[in-house]
Design a protein around this motif. Structure first.
Motif, PDB file in Angstrom:
ATOM      1  N   LEU A 122       0.832  -1.202   0.000  1.00  0.00           N
ATOM      2  CA  LEU A 122       0.000   0.000   0.000  1.00  0.00           C
ATOM      3  C   LEU A 122       0.867   1.253   0.000  1.00  0.00           C
ATOM      4  N   GLY A 123       1.965   1.215   0.753  1.00  0.00           N
ATOM      5  CA  GLY A 123       2.888   2.341   0.763  1.00  0.00           C
ATOM      6  C   GLY A 123       3.530   2.560  -0.596  1.00  0.00           C
ATOM      7  N   VAL A 124       3.915   1.454  -1.245  1.00  0.00           N
ATOM      8  CA  VAL A 124       4.518   1.542  -2.578  1.00  0.00           C
ATOM      9  C   VAL A 124       3.510   2.083  -3.589  1.00  0.00           C
ATOM     10  N   LEU A 125       2.286   1.590  -3.528  1.00  0.00           N
ATOM     11  CA  LEU A 125       1.242   2.042  -4.451  1.00  0.00           C
ATOM     12  C   LEU A 125       0.922   3.520  -4.234  1.00  0.00           C
ATOM     13  N   TRP A 126       0.892   3.924  -2.971  1.00  0.00           N
ATOM     14  CA  TRP A 126       0.613   5.331  -2.679  1.00  0.00           C
ATOM     15  C   TRP A 126       1.723   6.230  -3.217  1.00  0.00           C
ATOM     16  N   TYR A 127       2.957   5.768  -3.136  1.00  0.00           N
ATOM     17  CA  TYR A 127       4.099   6.555  -3.626  1.00  0.00           C
ATOM     18  C   TYR A 127       4.048   6.713  -5.142  1.00  0.00           C
ATOM     19  N   PHE A 128       3.752   5.614  -5.847  1.00  0.00           N
ATOM     20  CA  PHE A 128       3.782   5.642  -7.310  1.00  0.00           C
ATOM     21  C   PHE A 128       2.458   6.065  -7.935  1.00  0.00           C
ATOM     22  N   TYR A 129       1.360   5.813  -7.240  1.00  0.00           N
ATOM     23  CA  TYR A 129       0.047   6.065  -7.849  1.00  0.00           C
ATOM     24  C   TYR A 129      -0.818   6.975  -6.982  1.00  0.00           C
ATOM     25  N   GLU A 130      -0.208   7.929  -6.317  1.00  0.00           N
ATOM     26  CA  GLU A 130      -0.954   8.821  -5.416  1.00  0.00           C
ATOM     27  C   GLU A 130      -2.118   9.492  -6.139  1.00  0.00           C
ATOM     28  N   ARG A 131      -1.889   9.874  -7.391  1.00  0.00           N
ATOM     29  CA  ARG A 131      -2.941  10.553  -8.150  1.00  0.00           C
ATOM     30  C   ARG A 131      -3.749   9.581  -9.019  1.00  0.00           C
ATOM     31  N   LYS A 132      -3.419   8.313  -8.932  1.00  0.00           N
ATOM     32  CA  LYS A 132      -4.163   7.292  -9.681  1.00  0.00           C
ATOM     33  C   LYS A 132      -4.670   6.262  -8.673  1.00  0.00           C
ATOM     34  N   LYS A 133      -5.678   6.672  -7.939  1.00  0.00           N
ATOM     35  CA  LYS A 133      -6.130   5.942  -6.751  1.00  0.00           C
ATOM     36  C   LYS A 133      -6.737   4.573  -7.034  1.00  0.00           C
ATOM     37  N   TRP A 134      -7.184   4.328  -8.265  1.00  0.00           N
ATOM     38  CA  TRP A 134      -7.937   3.106  -8.510  1.00  0.00           C
ATOM     39  C   TRP A 134      -7.107   1.841  -8.294  1.00  0.00           C
ATOM     40  N   ARG A 135      -5.825   1.886  -8.579  1.00  0.00           N
ATOM     41  CA  ARG A 135      -4.988   0.714  -8.333  1.00  0.00           C
ATOM     42  C   ARG A 135      -4.909   0.410  -6.843  1.00  0.00           C
ATOM     43  N   ILE A 136      -4.857   1.461  -6.032  1.00  0.00           N
ATOM     44  CA  ILE A 136      -4.835   1.290  -4.581  1.00  0.00           C
ATOM     45  C   ILE A 136      -6.167   0.731  -4.103  1.00  0.00           C
ATOM     46  N   VAL A 137      -7.251   1.298  -4.592  1.00  0.00           N
ATOM     47  CA  VAL A 137      -8.591   0.859  -4.191  1.00  0.00           C
ATOM     48  C   VAL A 137      -8.806  -0.616  -4.511  1.00  0.00           C
ATOM     49  N   TYR A 138      -8.427  -1.033  -5.709  1.00  0.00           N
ATOM     50  CA  TYR A 138      -8.691  -2.419  -6.105  1.00  0.00           C
ATOM     51  C   TYR A 138      -7.713  -3.403  -5.469  1.00  0.00           C
ATOM     52  N   PHE A 139      -6.552  -2.940  -5.091  1.00  0.00           N
ATOM     53  CA  PHE A 139      -5.654  -3.810  -4.330  1.00  0.00           C
ATOM     54  C   PHE A 139      -6.267  -4.106  -2.962  1.00  0.00           C
ATOM     55  N   VAL A 140      -6.818  -3.064  -2.324  1.00  0.00           N
ATOM     56  CA  VAL A 140      -7.478  -3.245  -1.030  1.00  0.00           C
ATOM     57  C   VAL A 140      -8.680  -4.167  -1.178  1.00  0.00           C
ATOM     58  N   ILE A 141      -9.459  -3.974  -2.235  1.00  0.00           N
ATOM     59  CA  ILE A 141     -10.623  -4.829  -2.483  1.00  0.00           C
ATOM     60  C   ILE A 141     -10.184  -6.266  -2.718  1.00  0.00           C
ATOM     61  N   ALA A 142      -9.114  -6.438  -3.504  1.00  0.00           N
ATOM     62  CA  ALA A 142      -8.629  -7.787  -3.824  1.00  0.00           C
ATOM     63  C   ALA A 142      -8.197  -8.522  -2.563  1.00  0.00           C
ATOM     64  N   MET A 143      -7.386  -7.894  -1.730  1.00  0.00           N
ATOM     65  CA  MET A 143      -6.871  -8.554  -0.535  1.00  0.00           C
ATOM     66  C   MET A 143      -7.925  -8.668   0.561  1.00  0.00           C
ATOM     67  N   GLY A 144      -8.694  -7.613   0.756  1.00  0.00           N
ATOM     68  CA  GLY A 144      -9.744  -7.664   1.770  1.00  0.00           C
ATOM     69  C   GLY A 144     -10.825  -8.665   1.403  1.00  0.00           C
ATOM     70  N   GLY A 145     -11.189  -8.672   0.119  1.00  0.00           N
ATOM     71  CA  GLY A 145     -12.230  -9.581  -0.336  1.00  0.00           C
ATOM     72  C   GLY A 145     -11.826 -11.035  -0.230  1.00  0.00           C
ATOM     73  N   ILE A 146     -10.595 -11.353  -0.605  1.00  0.00           N
ATOM     74  CA  ILE A 146     -10.174 -12.760  -0.571  1.00  0.00           C
ATOM     75  C   ILE A 146     -10.037 -13.241   0.870  1.00  0.00           C
ATOM     76  N   THR A 147      -9.680 -12.351   1.784  1.00  0.00           N
ATOM     77  CA  THR A 147      -9.611 -12.723   3.196  1.00  0.00           C
ATOM     78  C   THR A 147     -10.986 -13.137   3.718  1.00  0.00           C
ATOM     79  N   ILE A 148     -11.994 -12.360   3.358  1.00  0.00           N
ATOM     80  CA  ILE A 148     -13.367 -12.667   3.771  1.00  0.00           C
ATOM     81  C   ILE A 148     -13.846 -13.954   3.114  1.00  0.00           C
ATOM     82  N   LEU A 149     -13.540 -14.119   1.819  1.00  0.00           N
ATOM     83  CA  LEU A 149     -13.962 -15.319   1.095  1.00  0.00           C
ATOM     84  C   LEU A 149     -13.359 -16.588   1.699  1.00  0.00           C
ATOM     85  N   ILE A 150     -12.070 -16.543   1.987  1.00  0.00           N
ATOM     86  CA  ILE A 150     -11.399 -17.720   2.555  1.00  0.00           C
ATOM     87  C   ILE A 150     -12.045 -18.118   3.880  1.00  0.00           C
ATOM     88  N   SER A 151     -12.236 -17.145   4.751  1.00  0.00           N
ATOM     89  CA  SER A 151     -12.819 -17.432   6.068  1.00  0.00           C
ATOM     90  C   SER A 151     -14.227 -17.994   5.932  1.00  0.00           C
TER      91      SER A 151
END
Length: 229
Positions: A85-114
């Motif tokens: 997330l820190g790396v994405l924020w550094y490189f894509y601060e003004r292109k937030k969608w990559r950060i948003v979907y990374f959070v969705i990808a990791m958060g979503g799969i955590t919920i799915l697995i459980s």
């Protein structure tokens, strides 16, 4: 509608179509395995895979896979995700969608697995706390979460400005790592082969779903920005 499709870049269009085909295949594999698991069916391939893994399980191999499996553990991926997330924020601060979907990808799969582990309630072949071998077995979290995390990095590498050789080297290495982490669960004796295949199928399906929607979102955002100029 036709004019809209014509404005989609060919590479983006091909990526989305390919992703949808793989998503369909991954979903089918997971559902087929899941139905058999719910019916408490025994898989011959689990027995063959366990015998093969056991034949490889020398002390040196166990030590190697014990180290490899940690790269797919909850604590390792959690720490790595915060770093990412820190790396994405550094490189894509003004292109937030990559950060948003990374959070969705990791958060979503955590919920799915459980949720899916609780739903299928499949007992493990063995319980070994030292190898994160606790809780229910299907699908394998060490197969599911790493393919989403490392797979998302592979996607970012493909979309980066690195030269072709660097992209191939990085992504082949990450692909091998994903498979090693998944396979490590077999010689360590904490998962069935079908747990691993189910986890890989689920993880790939979720990853590509997130990437496909991200690509559509990026295209739409870019098109909207051009129209506002």
């Amino acid at each position: 509608m036709i004019n809209t499709l014509k404005r989609i870049p060919v590479k983006t269009y091909m990526l989305i179509v390919t992703a949808l085909l793989i998503i369909g295949g991954g979903f089918y594999i997971f559902i087929e395995l899941g139905e058999e698991v719910l019916e408490k069916e025994k898989f011959m391939i689990d027995r063959y895979a366990a015998d093969f893994a056991e034949s490889l399980a020398t002390p040196e191999v166990i030590t190697f896979f014990a180290w490899i499996t940690e790269l797919g553990s909850v604590w390792a991926l959690s720490v790595a995700s915060f770093i990412m997330l820190g790396v994405l924020w550094y490189f894509y601060e003004r292109k937030k969608w990559r950060i948003v979907y990374f959070v969705i990808a990791m958060g979503g799969i955590t919920i799915l697995i459980s949720g899916l582990k609780a739903a299928f309630s499949r007992d493990r072949p063995n319980i070994f706390e030292e190898y994160d071998g606790t809780g229910y077995s299907f699908p394998s979290g060490h197969s599911t979460a790493p393919i989403v995390f490392y797979g998302f990095i592979m996607y970012l590498v493909i979309r980066s400005k690195l030269n072709a050789l660097a992209k191939w080297l990085i992504n082949i290495s990450l692909g091998v790592l994903i498979l090693l982490i998944a396979f490590s669960r077999l010689p360590l004796g904490v998962h069935y082969f079908t747990d691993v295949i189910g986890g890989l199928a689920l993880g790939l399906t979720w990853l590509l779903s997130c990437i496909a929607i991200l690509e559509i979102t990026l295209w739409h955002s870019g098109r909207k920005a051009k129209n506002e100029l």
